[in-house]
Design a protein around this motif. Sequence first.
Motif, PDB file in Angstrom:
ATOM      1  N   PHE A   1      26.944  31.073  42.362  1.00 29.38           N
ATOM      2  CA  PHE A   1      28.073  30.312  42.604  1.00 29.38           C
ATOM      3  C   PHE A   1      28.806  30.652  43.808  1.00 29.38           C
ATOM      4  O   PHE A   1      29.070  31.518  44.077  1.00 29.38           O
ATOM      5  CB  PHE A   1      29.041  30.511  41.233  1.00 29.38           C
TER       6      PHE A   1
ATOM      7  N   ASP B   1      25.452  35.418  47.591  1.00 29.70           N
ATOM      8  CA  ASP B   1      25.021  36.276  46.604  1.00 29.70           C
ATOM      9  C   ASP B   1      25.481  35.659  45.060  1.00 29.70           C
ATOM     10  O   ASP B   1      26.655  34.962  45.153  1.00 29.70           O
ATOM     11  CB  ASP B   1      26.082  37.494  46.593  1.00 29.70           C
ATOM     12  N   GLY B   2      24.747  35.838  44.091  1.00 30.19           N
ATOM     13  CA  GLY B   2      24.977  35.244  42.788  1.00 30.19           C
ATOM     14  C   GLY B   2      24.554  33.879  42.955  1.00 30.19           C
ATOM     15  O   GLY B   2      23.826  33.275  43.934  1.00 30.19           O
TER      16      GLY B   2
ATOM     17  N   ALA C   1      34.209  33.572  49.150  1.00 31.03           N
ATOM     18  CA  ALA C   1      33.110  33.804  49.875  1.00 31.03           C
ATOM     19  C   ALA C   1      32.880  32.655  50.967  1.00 31.03           C
ATOM     20  O   ALA C   1      32.174  33.082  51.891  1.00 31.03           O
ATOM     21  CB  ALA C   1      31.947  33.465  48.828  1.00 31.03           C
TER      22      ALA C   1
END
Lengths: 92, 495
Positions: B208, B205-206, B213
């Motif tokens: 970076f 997600d995103g 994560a």
Amino acid sequence: MTTARELSVDSPFEAARTPLEASVARILAEVLEIDRFGRTDSFYDFGGTSLQAIRVCARIEAETGRRVQPGWLLEHDVLADFAARVEASDAG
Amino acid sequence: MPAETLHGLVAEHAAERPAATALIHGDERVSYATLDAAADVLAGVLARRGVGPGDIVPLLLPRSAHLVATELAVLKRGAAYTNLNPAWPPARRQSILDQIGAAGPAELPAEPLADLAARRTTAGADVVDPGPAAAATVFFTSGTTGGAKGVVSPHRAVARLFRPGGFPGFGPGHATPLAAALPWDMYAFELWGQLSTGGTSVLIDGDFLLPGALRDLVRTAGVDTVWLTTTLFNLFVDEAPECFDGVRQIYIGGERVSPGHLRRFLRAHPRTPVYNTLGPAESCMVAVWHRIRPADCDLAGGIPIGRAAPGTEVFLLGSDRARCAPGEIGEIYLGGDGLAIGYLGRPEQTTERFVPVPIDGRPRRLYRSGDLAVLDDEGVLHFRGRGDRQLKISGQRIEPDEIETAARAVPGVRDCVVLPITGPDGRVGRLSLCYLATTGGDRPDPLDVRGHLRRVLPAYLVPTTIWAVERFPMTANGKRDTAALLRGPARKADR
């Protein structure tokens, strides 16, 4: 010659208002290696890079357990806005 | 005969293990069968628009399973895709669209992949086999002149590292986060490394990857093979070293390795291999690699960069283009299946960098990397810097010339120089720009210059500090004294 940093240093310092703002302000100051970071200060005015944004978010995650995305800081570079975005995220 | 194109390999896995997971994105899991069928349907849409071999299709899509299906669909048409970065300023995106000759990024039906897949009537109806030497993808990177430079890479350049006997950690049972910036060649590493071998690519997600994560993806998605820039690896080791628990192999690269971080990591994870990698996009993704041993952390010249990666030829040549003996500094020349076809629309630059060199009496096409190195007695390469001004910051390749060209285009800027600022760890951490304003007329202040650069350059190319100077100090022999320039701003920037 005026730099962004000097402009920002000239603007009045406004202290964090909430505990979350205070934590994020402290982490921002640590990562940017400056004395303090006010709630109207901008991450970019202190030369913030995307790598530093990642470090800031890694520390916020470790301290608060919230999932935070570096993109939020790059988009909301002023502390009060960024902290509000972090506040809106779910605790991890 | 096994498939040799990326889409051919994916179709093979879809036929052999249709239910195997190709992609994971949050709660979404996409099987090989669904991915391949959805891409077949999208390929049909592209075919009706006339997309075919030789075309380059620009994509401006968020990191998603749909993006991957679209890339696959472009490949199925025998064409090449290029990912534009939504974060780039519009002017840079436009310059890339102009170079491609495209009116705009391709737009395709954004339905869920399962719905697209269900519409397929005949498998592979619109699929073309352009062969392994055909262009698959174009990576836009910082160029010395004329803005972003497109490196055109063929299917075999992407697939070569992951063929049987190649890089460990790819294939059934393996999973890698898909976290690299979309236009970057390491995005291809994370994606096609797994999809060409039957493994799983896990979209983050995103934009970076963070330690939290990574920890989650190890647990929920079975992530075991990770690519990180050296800078990010160091940051993870600093901030949350336990995030690597469960990771079975780590590839790092893009900058010199920090022995201190490696020492700490290997002490805590002695059985997890960490591979140091180096490779320009022109020799796709990785050209040389080295499994780092604890003893390497004590070498005076730094951690070795190692030997040729699978499907890659590496030669260390002197200025006379003869092979270097151990101990002699030379330039790394790269050949083999990883080589790019060339630079998009820049034949002179292609001929300048991709040169015929006789090796053992036979001429070969090799890429002059500009990386300097030395061979030790065991045939292992050690990095010794660059032969030109190219820099790497956080793994991002930077040509100071490109920034200076952009700054000289600002009205009122007469001359300028980009200076790398080295951090306490001895590595370049940021850039400074010193410029000389024209005398009389409008004299732009640093904020004007920054504002202009932000409009034409991606953020990583905009210098962190920008300074107006009254003159450029000169050394005794008439060259620009960059050391004196650096002392000036560096002192003032200190708090």
